[in-house]
Design an enzyme around this catalytic site. Structure first.
Site, short mmCIF file in Angstrom:
data_model
loop_
_atom_site.label_atom_id
_atom_site.label_comp_id
_atom_site.label_asym_id
_atom_site.label_seq_id
_atom_site.Cartn_x
_atom_site.Cartn_y
_atom_site.Cartn_z
N ARG A 124 11.76 3.26 20.81
CA ARG A 124 10.19 3.88 20.41
C ARG A 124 9.59 4.72 21.32
O ARG A 124 9.57 5.42 21.55
CB ARG A 124 9.28 2.57 20.74
CG ARG A 124 9.55 1.52 19.20
CD ARG A 124 8.30 0.38 19.08
NE ARG A 124 9.48 -0.90 18.56
CZ ARG A 124 9.76 -1.75 18.47
NH1 ARG A 124 10.77 -1.79 19.72
NH2 ARG A 124 9.95 -2.89 17.50
N ASP A 151 5.59 -8.47 17.16
CA ASP A 151 6.61 -8.73 17.79
C ASP A 151 6.08 -10.06 17.78
O ASP A 151 7.33 -11.35 18.01
CB ASP A 151 7.37 -8.22 19.21
CG ASP A 151 6.63 -7.02 18.89
OD1 ASP A 151 8.15 -6.65 19.20
OD2 ASP A 151 6.09 -6.73 19.61
N ARG A 190 6.79 -12.35 14.63
CA ARG A 190 7.73 -12.20 14.27
C ARG A 190 8.25 -13.40 15.07
O ARG A 190 9.46 -14.21 13.92
CB ARG A 190 8.80 -10.71 14.49
CG ARG A 190 8.39 -9.72 13.65
CD ARG A 190 9.22 -8.53 14.18
NE ARG A 190 9.10 -7.25 13.62
CZ ARG A 190 9.31 -6.02 13.37
NH1 ARG A 190 8.82 -5.47 14.60
NH2 ARG A 190 9.06 -5.28 12.59
N HIS A 219 6.62 -3.14 23.97
CA HIS A 219 6.55 -3.59 22.63
C HIS A 219 8.13 -2.33 22.95
O HIS A 219 8.08 -1.39 22.30
CB HIS A 219 5.31 -2.82 21.20
CG HIS A 219 6.34 -2.78 20.02
ND1 HIS A 219 6.62 -3.68 19.58
CD2 HIS A 219 5.61 -1.70 19.57
CE1 HIS A 219 6.57 -3.52 17.99
NE2 HIS A 219 6.14 -2.21 17.90
#
Length: 320
Positions: A90, A150, A153, A177
């Site tokens: 990212r 996250d 998840r 993140h």
């Protein structure tokens, strides 16, 4: 005159169009304007979404528009930008997307916009910081999606592991993140009982040794999904709708968002994923939970990683 909640969505790629579809399905927002450089795609999305209105729980006015429509928007959601390619982190996206964001935020603010920014584009912590800088808005009105996905998840994975509905699992992923994020295991609980207690109660079924690989699966989930289908979009779209509801409905919900720290958790001048109370004003309050020593060190490391990535970008714009 009755208040109309207007959402301006900038970027109708995979994430943006999934978010628009989820908004329509859940009946969140009264007006939704789609803005994208690809006019035909956004026009097509507006037409397609409007054709589903007969089956939606409530009416939403949906159209393709431009930056002038942001003037009376309550919420501007940015999902535009370059996507993460296989093998890319990212943070690799930072320079490409900072330039794109400068143009977007300047045009939004030029419309007279005075609402809340919600940023989802990666690297989300860096781009939320840049949005705050470019916009000049107060820090509580610029929010990143942070570790909301996250965290979802992690809750899903713990729910699968312990065979409990993920909505009854309470746990946070904090930090960037991205690759330096951390699980706050010291606060993970099911029905008010620590997951460590649950493991002790059932040693024949569960083990603390399983937690590390479980977290790694959460941290690396995006890479696995991108490898299989090229992009992740459904999960984050649902997370963005959850955030949108918390804001527009003034819920005072606790969500793990990317928020600006001014000394909380011993960190300053960084946007990073933390539990925060979110309502109509944006981020009402950052919750400071007590982390254990390992978690504190991991969080400090995550903030350092973000700063090291952010500083060169900031220097470039400061020079300009």
């Amino acid at each position: 005159m009755e208040r109309v909640n207007r959402i301006a969505l900038i970027g109708t790629g995979f994430v943006g169009s999934s978010y628009a579809f989820a908004l329509l399905n859940q009946g969140v927002g009264d007006e939704l304007v789609l803005i994208d450089v690809n006019k035909e795609k956004s026009e097509g999305d507006a037409m397609d979404l409007n054709h589903g209105l007969a089956f939606a729980p409530s009416y939403t006015k949906i159209w393709y528009g431009d930056y002038s429509d942001c003037a009376s928007a309550d919420l501007v959601v940015i999902t535009a930008g370059a996507n993460q390619k296989p093998g890319e982190t990212r943070l690799d996206l930072v320079e490409k997307n900072s330039a794109i964001f400068k143009s977007i935020v300047d045009q939004v603010m030029g419309s007279g916009f005075d609402g809340i920014f919600l940023v989802a584009t990666n690297p989300v912590d860096i781009l939320t910081y840049m949005t705050w800088k470019f916009s000049g808005l107060p820090k509580h009105r610029v929010i990143g999606s942070g570790t909301i996905l996250d965290t979802a998840r992690l809750r899903y994975s713990l729910g699968e592991y312990f065979n409990v509905d993920s909505r009854n699992v309470h746990a946070y992923i904090m930090g960037e993140h991205g690759d330096s994020e951390l699980p706050a295991w010291s606060h993970a609980n099911i029905g008010g009982r620590s997951i460590y207690d649950r493991i002790k109660d059932n040693p024949e079924k569960y083990s603390e040794r399983d937690l590390a690989p479980l977290f790694e699966g959460v941290r690396d989930a995006a890479y696995h999904i991108i490898q299989r289908k090229g992009a992740t979009y459904y999960g984050i779209a649902m997370g963005l709708v959850r955030l949108t509801k918390a804001i527009l409905h003034n819920e005072n919900s606790i969500l793990t968002v990317s928020a600006y720290l001014s000394g909380e958790y011993g960190e300053k001048d960084v946007y990073i994923g933390v539990p925060a109370i979110v309502n109509r004003s944006g981020i009402r309050e950052i919750l400071q939970i007590d982390l254990d020593e390992i978690e504190e060190a991991q969080f400090a490391n995550s903030a350092r990683v973000l700063r090291e990535t952010l500083n060169p970008v900031l220097e470039k714009y400061n020079e300009e």
